[in-house]
Motif scaffolding. Structure first.
Motif, PDB file in Angstrom:
ATOM      1  N   GLU A 196      72.893  66.598 -86.898  1.00 13.10           N
ATOM      2  CA  GLU A 196      72.125  67.972 -86.378  1.00 13.10           C
ATOM      3  C   GLU A 196      72.298  68.877 -87.704  1.00 13.10           C
ATOM      4  OE1 GLU A 196      75.609  69.935 -83.907  1.00 13.10           O
ATOM      5  OE2 GLU A 196      73.762  69.082 -82.714  1.00 13.10           O
ATOM      6  N   ASN A 197      73.241  68.227 -88.583  1.00  9.82           N
ATOM      7  CA  ASN A 197      73.382  69.185 -89.981  1.00  9.82           C
ATOM      8  C   ASN A 197      72.573  68.485 -91.024  1.00  9.82           C
ATOM      9  OD1 ASN A 197      75.476  71.025 -88.816  1.00  9.82           O
ATOM     10  ND2 ASN A 197      77.008  69.436 -88.889  1.00  9.82           N
ATOM     11  N   TYR A 198      71.759  67.520 -90.466  1.00  7.36           N
ATOM     12  CA  TYR A 198      70.820  66.955 -91.597  1.00  7.36           C
ATOM     13  C   TYR A 198      71.592  66.109 -92.634  1.00  7.36           C
ATOM     14  CZ  TYR A 198      67.789  70.443 -89.465  1.00  7.36           C
ATOM     15  OH  TYR A 198      66.949  71.216 -88.441  1.00  7.36           O
ATOM     16  N   LYS A 199      72.776  65.503 -92.204  1.00  6.08           N
ATOM     17  CA  LYS A 199      73.626  64.621 -93.092  1.00  6.08           C
ATOM     18  C   LYS A 199      73.589  63.289 -92.534  1.00  6.08           C
ATOM     19  CE  LYS A 199      75.156  68.334 -95.543  1.00  6.08           C
ATOM     20  NZ  LYS A 199      74.824  68.438 -97.176  1.00  6.08           N
ATOM     21  N   ILE A 200      73.355  62.102 -93.484  1.00  5.18           N
ATOM     22  CA  ILE A 200      73.402  60.874 -93.156  1.00  5.18           C
ATOM     23  C   ILE A 200      74.538  60.519 -92.985  1.00  5.18           C
ATOM     24  CG2 ILE A 200      72.886  58.307 -94.213  1.00  5.18           C
ATOM     25  CD1 ILE A 200      70.518  59.679 -95.686  1.00  5.18           C
ATOM     26  N   ALA A 250      55.979  59.574 -98.685  1.00  2.00           N
ATOM     27  CA  ALA A 250      56.190  60.957 -99.578  1.00  2.00           C
ATOM     28  C   ALA A 250      56.077  61.902 -98.756  1.00  2.00           C
ATOM     29  CB  ALA A 250      54.855  60.705-100.491  1.00  2.00           C
ATOM     30  N   ASN A 251      55.199  62.220 -97.758  1.00  2.00           N
ATOM     31  CA  ASN A 251      55.261  63.227 -96.762  1.00  2.00           C
ATOM     32  C   ASN A 251      56.689  63.289 -96.092  1.00  2.00           C
ATOM     33  OD1 ASN A 251      52.519  63.586 -97.476  1.00  2.00           O
ATOM     34  ND2 ASN A 251      51.807  62.980 -95.531  1.00  2.00           N
ATOM     35  N   ALA A 252      57.219  62.506 -95.735  1.00  2.00           N
ATOM     36  CA  ALA A 252      58.407  62.313 -95.029  1.00  2.00           C
ATOM     37  C   ALA A 252      59.533  62.841 -95.973  1.00  2.00           C
ATOM     38  CB  ALA A 252      59.062  60.785 -94.466  1.00  2.00           C
ATOM     39  N   ALA A 253      59.395  62.329 -97.367  1.00  2.00           N
ATOM     40  CA  ALA A 253      60.477  62.775 -98.400  1.00  2.00           C
ATOM     41  C   ALA A 253      60.040  64.199 -98.551  1.00  2.00           C
ATOM     42  CB  ALA A 253      60.065  61.914 -99.437  1.00  2.00           C
ATOM     43  N   ALA A 254      58.981  64.723 -98.615  1.00  2.00           N
ATOM     44  CA  ALA A 254      58.676  66.362 -98.843  1.00  2.00           C
ATOM     45  C   ALA A 254      59.278  67.101 -97.574  1.00  2.00           C
ATOM     46  CB  ALA A 254      56.985  66.382 -98.909  1.00  2.00           C
ATOM     47  N   TYR A 255      59.169  66.483 -96.502  1.00  2.00           N
ATOM     48  CA  TYR A 255      59.653  67.318 -95.182  1.00  2.00           C
ATOM     49  C   TYR A 255      61.301  67.276 -95.442  1.00  2.00           C
ATOM     50  CZ  TYR A 255      59.927  68.965 -90.508  1.00  2.00           C
ATOM     51  OH  TYR A 255      60.177  69.404 -89.347  1.00  2.00           O
ATOM     52  N   GLY A 256      61.868  66.055 -95.662  1.00  2.00           N
ATOM     53  CA  GLY A 256      63.157  65.918 -95.906  1.00  2.00           C
ATOM     54  C   GLY A 256      63.724  67.107 -97.136  1.00  2.00           C
ATOM     55  N   GLU A 257      63.188  67.388 -98.193  1.00  2.00           N
ATOM     56  CA  GLU A 257      63.309  68.415 -99.258  1.00  2.00           C
ATOM     57  C   GLU A 257      63.309  69.946 -98.530  1.00  2.00           C
ATOM     58  OE1 GLU A 257      64.666  68.189-101.853  1.00  2.00           O
ATOM     59  OE2 GLU A 257      65.012  66.081-101.914  1.00  2.00           O
ATOM     60  N   TYR A 258      62.291  69.836 -97.741  1.00  2.00           N
ATOM     61  CA  TYR A 258      61.874  71.312 -96.900  1.00  2.00           C
ATOM     62  C   TYR A 258      63.172  71.565 -96.041  1.00  2.00           C
ATOM     63  CZ  TYR A 258      59.817  74.328 -93.649  1.00  2.00           C
ATOM     64  OH  TYR A 258      59.746  75.496 -92.769  1.00  2.00           O
ATOM     65  N   LYS A 259      63.509  70.415 -95.136  1.00  2.00           N
ATOM     66  CA  LYS A 259      64.494  70.767 -94.307  1.00  2.00           C
ATOM     67  C   LYS A 259      65.830  70.850 -94.593  1.00  2.00           C
ATOM     68  CE  LYS A 259      63.746  71.359 -90.467  1.00  2.00           C
ATOM     69  NZ  LYS A 259      63.253  72.588 -89.564  1.00  2.00           N
ATOM     70  N   ILE A 318      60.245  67.810-107.829  1.00  2.00           N
ATOM     71  CA  ILE A 318      59.808  66.409-108.641  1.00  2.00           C
ATOM     72  C   ILE A 318      61.039  65.011-108.089  1.00  2.00           C
ATOM     73  CG2 ILE A 318      59.549  65.332-110.616  1.00  2.00           C
ATOM     74  CD1 ILE A 318      58.496  67.918-111.887  1.00  2.00           C
ATOM     75  N   GLY A 319      60.696  64.425-107.521  1.00  2.00           N
ATOM     76  CA  GLY A 319      61.718  63.430-107.087  1.00  2.00           C
ATOM     77  C   GLY A 319      61.138  62.091-107.807  1.00  2.00           C
ATOM     78  N   GLY A 320      61.855  61.068-107.260  1.00  4.17           N
ATOM     79  CA  GLY A 320      61.510  59.686-107.656  1.00  4.17           C
ATOM     80  C   GLY A 320      62.720  59.442-108.883  1.00  4.17           C
ATOM     81  N   GLY A 321      62.574  57.848-109.272  1.00  2.15           N
ATOM     82  CA  GLY A 321      63.607  57.702-110.236  1.00  2.15           C
ATOM     83  C   GLY A 321      63.576  58.510-111.361  1.00  2.15           C
ATOM     84  N   ILE A 322      62.411  58.730-112.156  1.00  4.50           N
ATOM     85  CA  ILE A 322      62.075  59.169-113.402  1.00  4.50           C
ATOM     86  C   ILE A 322      62.704  60.791-113.299  1.00  4.50           C
ATOM     87  CG2 ILE A 322      60.494  60.089-115.319  1.00  4.50           C
ATOM     88  CD1 ILE A 322      58.876  57.593-114.266  1.00  4.50           C
ATOM     89  N   ASN A 339      67.141  59.584-103.185  1.00  5.84           N
ATOM     90  CA  ASN A 339      66.737  58.309-102.463  1.00  5.84           C
ATOM     91  C   ASN A 339      66.812  58.764-100.725  1.00  5.84           C
ATOM     92  OD1 ASN A 339      65.976  56.980-104.473  1.00  5.84           O
ATOM     93  ND2 ASN A 339      67.860  55.761-105.032  1.00  5.84           N
ATOM     94  N   ASP A 340      67.834  59.861-100.371  1.00  5.65           N
ATOM     95  CA  ASP A 340      68.093  60.069 -99.257  1.00  5.65           C
ATOM     96  C   ASP A 340      66.988  60.710 -98.597  1.00  5.65           C
ATOM     97  OD1 ASP A 340      70.466  58.756 -99.395  1.00  5.65           O
ATOM     98  OD2 ASP A 340      71.727  60.503 -99.515  1.00  5.65           O
ATOM     99  N   ALA A 341      65.845  61.394 -99.692  1.00  8.68           N
ATOM    100  CA  ALA A 341      64.947  62.352 -98.743  1.00  8.68           C
ATOM    101  C   ALA A 341      64.000  61.669 -97.808  1.00  8.68           C
ATOM    102  CB  ALA A 341      64.191  62.836-100.014  1.00  8.68           C
ATOM    103  N   GLY A 342      63.611  60.409 -98.292  1.00 13.63           N
ATOM    104  CA  GLY A 342      62.951  59.664 -97.196  1.00 13.63           C
ATOM    105  C   GLY A 342      63.346  59.369 -95.716  1.00 13.63           C
ATOM    106  N   ILE A 343      64.858  59.145 -96.105  1.00 16.04           N
ATOM    107  CA  ILE A 343      65.488  58.918 -94.478  1.00 16.04           C
ATOM    108  C   ILE A 343      65.530  60.031 -93.651  1.00 16.04           C
ATOM    109  CG2 ILE A 343      67.759  58.085 -93.524  1.00 16.04           C
ATOM    110  CD1 ILE A 343      67.964  56.064 -95.853  1.00 16.04           C
TER     111      ILE A 343
END
Length: 318
Positions: free
Chosen positions: A21-25, A113-122, A263-267, A304-308
């Motif tokens: 619930e603290n948004y940690k894996i 990509a939407n899920a990753a964006a939501y992860g960064e938002y939350k 901006i995310g991803g490997g680069i 890489n955790d943003a998607g999960i």
């Protein structure tokens, strides 16, 4: 303590993580995707890797609020069907139903990509801003937009395909069928192509030494490594890459004027080596350059955790 389960279905790996619930894996597991192959087989592995993550967290499916999935392609939120995913070879695959049958839990599915964006938002660099945009620079160029806690997908769930905006008319062919897309230039794939093209023109470049004389070993880091060795060809590659990426991001900012663009991803791991010259161009070209307030451009912090994490929290957006 509440727990959520997130699955990031990628073209290379299937990764699952238990998020608290603290948004940690707190635990995760992964297997190779090995696509293309039948959707049933991939769904089996998604369920398997989810159970492996739960075992590592020492909890079971009864302790999870729901399961969230980030998958590439166009996903119908009403039906849970992956209508099309060129990366996986999916066409009208009822992935939500398939996973609910296997895991006996409510499943939410969203574009990766939407899920990753939501992860960064939350939980990441765009935490709680009103309008945030994420651009991921990986094998392709992904995009995600969050507006007032809602993921923007358009009326047909195909919205936010930011990598498929054209930046060069009649340019390079793109996997989407168009030519000159941002993805064809600003993805790792596009950067590798540009690196190879300029290496062929400059046989004395240090880039050849960096890749051991084998051009097939060029990757998304090669040109940046060459810049660190003060190689002129490498600098030309990176300057061109940054200019092309800046063109695309300037367009995105002009359309949405988000509070923040991540901006995310490997680069994006190049950090300031990428961000500083990128901002310099954007600040000169963006339409709002004379405004007192402008979009803050940052590197995504969840990696890489943003998607999960974003997938795991999808239930909060419904």
């Amino acid at each position: 303590m509440k727990y959520y389960l997130g699955i990031d279905l990628g073209g290379t790996n299937i990764a699952a993580g238990v998020v608290d619930e603290n948004y940690k894996i707190i635990a995760q597991a992964s297997v190779r995707t090995n696509s293309p192959r039948p959707a049933d087989d991939i769904a089996d592995d998604m369920a398997f890797v989810a159970m492996e993550a739960l075992k590592k967290a020492e909890i079971d499916m009864n302790d999870i609020e729901w399961v969230g999935v980030g998958a590439p392609g166009s996903i119908n939120q009403d039906t849970g069907i992956v209508e099309y995913s060129n990366n996986l070879g999916f066409l009208d695959v009822p992935l939500k139903k398939m996973l609910e049958e296997r895991m006996q839990k409510t499943v939410y599915i969203e574009n990766d990509a939407n899920a990753a964006a939501y992860g960064e938002y939350k939980a990441g660099s765009a935490k709680s801003v009103d309008i945030s945009v994420m651009v991921t620079l990986g094998t392709g160029v992904g995009g995600g937009i969050v507006i007032n806690n809602k993921i923007y997908t358009g009326f047909n769930y195909c919205g936010a395909e930011l990598g498929h905006a054209v930046i060069k008319l009649d340019g390079r062919p793109c996997t989407c069928g168009r030519r000159g897309c941002l993805e064809a230039y600003a993805s790792a794939t596009g950067l590798i192509q540009t690196t190879k093209e300029l290496m062929q023109e400059n046989k004395d470049s240090a880039l050849w030494e960096i890749c051991g004389g084998d051009i097939s070993r060029v990757n998304g880091r090669t040109a940046f490594d060459g810049v660190r060795q003060d190689d002129a060809t490498a600098k030309k590659v990176v300057d061109l890459y940054v200019k092309q990426l800046a063109c695309g991001i300037t367009n995105i900012i002009n359309i949405f004027q988000p509070d923040m663009l991540c901006i995310g991803g490997g680069i994006s791991r190049e950090g300031d080596n990428l961000l500083n010259p990128l901002k310099e161009i954007i600040n000169q070209e963006v339409y709002s350059r004379n405004s007192e307030r402008n979009t803050k451009i940052v590197v995504a912090t969840l990696g890489n955790d943003a998607g999960i994490i974003g997938a795991a929290l999808l239930g909060l957006s419904h």
